[in-house]
Design a protein around this motif. Structure first.
Motif, PDB file in Angstrom:
ATOM      1  N   ASP A   1      31.780  54.483  23.022  1.00 22.98           N
ATOM      2  CA  ASP A   1      31.032  54.324  24.275  1.00 22.98           C
ATOM      3  C   ASP A   1      31.806  53.432  25.241  1.00 22.98           C
ATOM      4  OD1 ASP A   1      28.919  55.777  23.156  1.00 22.98           O
ATOM      5  OD2 ASP A   1      27.861  53.969  22.501  1.00 22.98           O
ATOM      6  N   LEU A   2      32.395  52.386  24.690  1.00 23.30           N
ATOM      7  CA  LEU A   2      33.182  51.459  25.505  1.00 23.30           C
ATOM      8  C   LEU A   2      34.340  52.203  26.176  1.00 23.30           C
ATOM      9  CD1 LEU A   2      33.743  48.447  26.273  1.00 23.30           C
ATOM     10  CD2 LEU A   2      35.217  48.388  24.264  1.00 23.30           C
ATOM     11  N   SER A   3      35.057  52.996  25.405  1.00 25.22           N
ATOM     12  CA  SER A   3      36.188  53.746  25.957  1.00 25.22           C
ATOM     13  C   SER A   3      35.744  54.729  27.028  1.00 25.22           C
ATOM     14  CB  SER A   3      36.928  54.488  24.840  1.00 25.22           C
ATOM     15  OG  SER A   3      37.611  53.567  24.026  1.00 25.22           O
ATOM     16  N   ARG A   4      34.603  55.362  26.824  1.00 22.17           N
ATOM     17  CA  ARG A   4      34.101  56.320  27.819  1.00 22.17           C
ATOM     18  C   ARG A   4      33.725  55.635  29.130  1.00 22.17           C
ATOM     19  NH1 ARG A   4      32.201  58.942  23.384  1.00 22.17           N
ATOM     20  NH2 ARG A   4      30.247  57.785  23.272  1.00 22.17           N
ATOM     21  N   ASN A   5      33.350  54.369  29.047  1.00 23.18           N
ATOM     22  CA  ASN A   5      32.862  53.653  30.230  1.00 23.18           C
ATOM     23  C   ASN A   5      33.813  52.574  30.731  1.00 23.18           C
ATOM     24  OD1 ASN A   5      29.964  54.598  30.728  1.00 23.18           O
ATOM     25  ND2 ASN A   5      30.031  54.311  28.519  1.00 23.18           N
ATOM     26  N   ILE A   6      35.051  52.579  30.249  1.00 26.95           N
ATOM     27  CA  ILE A   6      35.978  51.499  30.582  1.00 26.95           C
ATOM     28  C   ILE A   6      36.237  51.405  32.082  1.00 26.95           C
ATOM     29  CG2 ILE A   6      38.165  52.733  30.251  1.00 26.95           C
ATOM     30  CD1 ILE A   6      37.318  49.147  29.088  1.00 26.95           C
ATOM     31  N   GLY A   7      36.258  52.523  32.769  1.00 22.83           N
ATOM     32  CA  GLY A   7      36.473  52.497  34.224  1.00 22.83           C
ATOM     33  C   GLY A   7      35.378  51.742  34.943  1.00 22.83           C
ATOM     34  N   ALA A   8      34.121  52.027  34.590  1.00 24.25           N
ATOM     35  CA  ALA A   8      32.982  51.341  35.212  1.00 24.25           C
ATOM     36  C   ALA A   8      32.990  49.856  34.871  1.00 24.25           C
ATOM     37  CB  ALA A   8      31.668  51.989  34.758  1.00 24.25           C
ATOM     38  N   LEU A   9      33.347  49.527  33.639  1.00 25.21           N
ATOM     39  CA  LEU A   9      33.412  48.122  33.232  1.00 25.21           C
ATOM     40  C   LEU A   9      34.501  47.381  34.005  1.00 25.21           C
ATOM     41  CD1 LEU A   9      32.944  48.623  29.407  1.00 25.21           C
ATOM     42  CD2 LEU A   9      31.340  47.458  30.946  1.00 25.21           C
ATOM     43  N   ASN A  10      35.647  48.015  34.171  1.00 18.91           N
ATOM     44  CA  ASN A  10      36.730  47.394  34.941  1.00 18.91           C
ATOM     45  C   ASN A  10      36.319  47.154  36.385  1.00 18.91           C
ATOM     46  OD1 ASN A  10      38.712  47.031  32.965  1.00 18.91           O
ATOM     47  ND2 ASN A  10      39.443  49.128  33.175  1.00 18.91           N
ATOM     48  N   VAL A  11      35.569  48.080  36.970  1.00 21.93           N
ATOM     49  CA  VAL A  11      35.083  47.905  38.345  1.00 21.93           C
ATOM     50  C   VAL A  11      34.151  46.703  38.417  1.00 21.93           C
ATOM     51  CG1 VAL A  11      33.629  48.930  40.136  1.00 21.93           C
ATOM     52  CG2 VAL A  11      35.421  50.297  39.061  1.00 21.93           C
ATOM     53  N   LEU A  12      33.217  46.589  37.456  1.00 21.53           N
ATOM     54  CA  LEU A  12      32.303  45.441  37.432  1.00 21.53           C
ATOM     55  C   LEU A  12      33.074  44.132  37.356  1.00 21.53           C
ATOM     56  CD1 LEU A  12      29.406  46.535  35.033  1.00 21.53           C
ATOM     57  CD2 LEU A  12      29.167  45.821  37.416  1.00 21.53           C
ATOM     58  N   LEU A  13      34.037  44.068  36.471  1.00 13.97           N
ATOM     59  CA  LEU A  13      34.814  42.848  36.299  1.00 13.97           C
ATOM     60  C   LEU A  13      35.608  42.519  37.567  1.00 13.97           C
ATOM     61  CD1 LEU A  13      35.220  40.726  34.114  1.00 13.97           C
ATOM     62  CD2 LEU A  13      37.173  42.041  33.296  1.00 13.97           C
ATOM     63  N   ALA A  14      36.178  43.539  38.187  1.00 19.59           N
ATOM     64  CA  ALA A  14      36.944  43.326  39.421  1.00 19.59           C
ATOM     65  C   ALA A  14      36.051  42.807  40.546  1.00 19.59           C
ATOM     66  CB  ALA A  14      37.634  44.622  39.845  1.00 19.59           C
ATOM     67  N   GLU A  15      34.830  43.294  40.611  1.00 22.74           N
ATOM     68  CA  GLU A  15      33.889  42.817  41.631  1.00 22.74           C
ATOM     69  C   GLU A  15      33.492  41.364  41.399  1.00 22.74           C
ATOM     70  OE1 GLU A  15      30.700  45.640  41.359  1.00 22.74           O
ATOM     71  OE2 GLU A  15      31.765  47.161  42.529  1.00 22.74           O
ATOM     72  N   LEU A  16      33.423  40.965  40.150  1.00 19.35           N
ATOM     73  CA  LEU A  16      33.042  39.589  39.811  1.00 19.35           C
ATOM     74  C   LEU A  16      34.189  38.602  39.982  1.00 19.35           C
ATOM     75  CD1 LEU A  16      30.971  40.412  36.620  1.00 19.35           C
ATOM     76  CD2 LEU A  16      30.070  39.430  38.748  1.00 19.35           C
ATOM     77  N   GLY A  17      35.417  39.088  39.945  1.00 19.31           N
ATOM     78  CA  GLY A  17      36.585  38.210  40.013  1.00 19.31           C
ATOM     79  C   GLY A  17      36.533  37.166  41.109  1.00 19.31           C
ATOM     80  N   PRO A  18      36.317  37.563  42.363  1.00 19.63           N
ATOM     81  CA  PRO A  18      36.364  36.591  43.463  1.00 19.63           C
ATOM     82  C   PRO A  18      35.190  35.610  43.507  1.00 19.63           C
ATOM     83  CG  PRO A  18      36.769  38.829  44.247  1.00 19.63           C
ATOM     84  CD  PRO A  18      36.290  38.938  42.840  1.00 19.63           C
ATOM     85  N   THR A  19      34.268  35.711  42.576  1.00 22.74           N
ATOM     86  CA  THR A  19      33.122  34.790  42.593  1.00 22.74           C
ATOM     87  C   THR A  19      33.457  33.428  41.997  1.00 22.74           C
ATOM     88  OG1 THR A  19      32.229  35.517  40.443  1.00 22.74           O
ATOM     89  CG2 THR A  19      31.494  36.726  42.421  1.00 22.74           C
ATOM     90  N   MET A  20      34.612  33.303  41.344  1.00 21.71           N
ATOM     91  CA  MET A  20      34.959  32.031  40.703  1.00 21.71           C
ATOM     92  C   MET A  20      36.444  31.724  40.849  1.00 21.71           C
ATOM     93  SD  MET A  20      32.717  31.941  37.177  1.00 21.71           S
ATOM     94  CE  MET A  20      33.628  33.188  36.311  1.00 21.71           C
ATOM     95  N   LEU A  21      36.772  30.454  40.638  1.00 27.79           N
ATOM     96  CA  LEU A  21      38.161  30.016  40.576  1.00 27.79           C
ATOM     97  C   LEU A  21      38.781  30.480  39.264  1.00 27.79           C
ATOM     98  CD1 LEU A  21      37.630  26.314  41.715  1.00 27.79           C
ATOM     99  CD2 LEU A  21      38.631  28.148  43.093  1.00 27.79           C
ATOM    100  N   SER A  22      40.095  30.574  39.225  1.00 26.41           N
ATOM    101  CA  SER A  22      40.783  30.969  37.982  1.00 26.41           C
ATOM    102  C   SER A  22      40.444  30.021  36.839  1.00 26.41           C
ATOM    103  CB  SER A  22      42.298  30.999  38.203  1.00 26.41           C
ATOM    104  OG  SER A  22      42.645  32.024  39.104  1.00 26.41           O
ATOM    105  N   SER A  23      40.382  28.729  37.114  1.00 28.97           N
ATOM    106  CA  SER A  23      40.065  27.754  36.057  1.00 28.97           C
ATOM    107  C   SER A  23      38.653  27.959  35.515  1.00 28.97           C
ATOM    108  CB  SER A  23      40.233  26.327  36.569  1.00 28.97           C
ATOM    109  OG  SER A  23      39.359  26.084  37.658  1.00 28.97           O
ATOM    110  N   GLN A  24      37.716  28.354  36.368  1.00 32.03           N
ATOM    111  CA  GLN A  24      36.350  28.628  35.912  1.00 32.03           C
ATOM    112  C   GLN A  24      36.320  29.871  35.028  1.00 32.03           C
ATOM    113  OE1 GLN A  24      34.845  28.698  39.987  1.00 32.03           O
ATOM    114  NE2 GLN A  24      33.478  26.987  39.471  1.00 32.03           N
ATOM    115  N   TRP A  25      37.080  30.889  35.407  1.00 32.03           N
ATOM    116  CA  TRP A  25      37.183  32.093  34.585  1.00 32.03           C
ATOM    117  C   TRP A  25      37.787  31.757  33.226  1.00 32.03           C
ATOM    118  CZ3 TRP A  25      34.950  36.587  34.687  1.00 32.03           C
ATOM    119  CH2 TRP A  25      34.507  37.127  35.890  1.00 32.03           C
TER     120      TRP A  25
END
Length: 159
Positions: free
Chosen positions: A57-81
């Motif tokens: 299931d994870l492999s089938r949805n990896i594109g959507a998961l990557n999009v979610l993570l990319a959208e969340l990226g700018p919400t925090m500093l690198s050190s917070q991540w």
């Protein structure tokens, strides 16, 4: 029917996550890690909607998961991540811009960059062999060729 190949690579694989102050590679490997990181960041509903219960299931949805993570990226500093990923046991590493590589503390500590003298251009900085062998050390036996130096060897003659 799905095309042959490794789904994660076909969907773009690991991607750069841009943060407020830089870039990271964040690598949740299994469903539990994806769930932990997305739920901690308020995306539990989005994760549950994907119905990920297995690695398939994870492999089938990896594109959507990557999009979610990319959208969340700018919400925090690198050190917070990095702190969040450390807490959740998710692999995470800083992506260095090219202009900062020579000043990177770790790369300097492992002597990744070496200065040598090229017969045509003079002193150059180059990357040493990435693996260090105690009994058979790897060396660079020849300098990088000059532009067009080996054309006659590899390009067909026009005669």
């Amino acid at each position: 029917e799905e095309p042959p190949g490794y789904k994660r690579l076909l969907e773009g694989g690991r991607r750069v996550i841009h943060t407020q102050d830089g870039a990271l590679c964040i690598m949740p490997y299994g469903p539990k890690q994806w769930e932990a990181i997305l739920c901690r960041l308020g995306k539990q509903g989005e994760f549950e909607a994907l119905k990920i219960g297995s690695r398939a299931d994870l492999s089938r949805n990896i594109g959507a998961l990557n999009v979610l993570l990319a959208e969340l990226g700018p919400t925090m500093l690198s050190s917070q991540w990095q702190t969040l990923c450390d807490e959740l046991d998710v692999a995470c590493g800083q992506i260095n811009p090219l202009r900062g590589l020579l000043d990177d503390e770790h790369l300097s500590a492992v002597d990744l960059f070496q200065t040598s003298v090229h017969p045509v251009v003079g002193p150059i900085v180059q990357v040493r062999h990435p693996v260090l062998y105690s009994k058979t050390p790897a060396t660079l036996r020849h300098p990088a060729p000059s532009l067009g130096e080996h054309n006659d060897l590899y390009l067909p003659s026009k005669n």
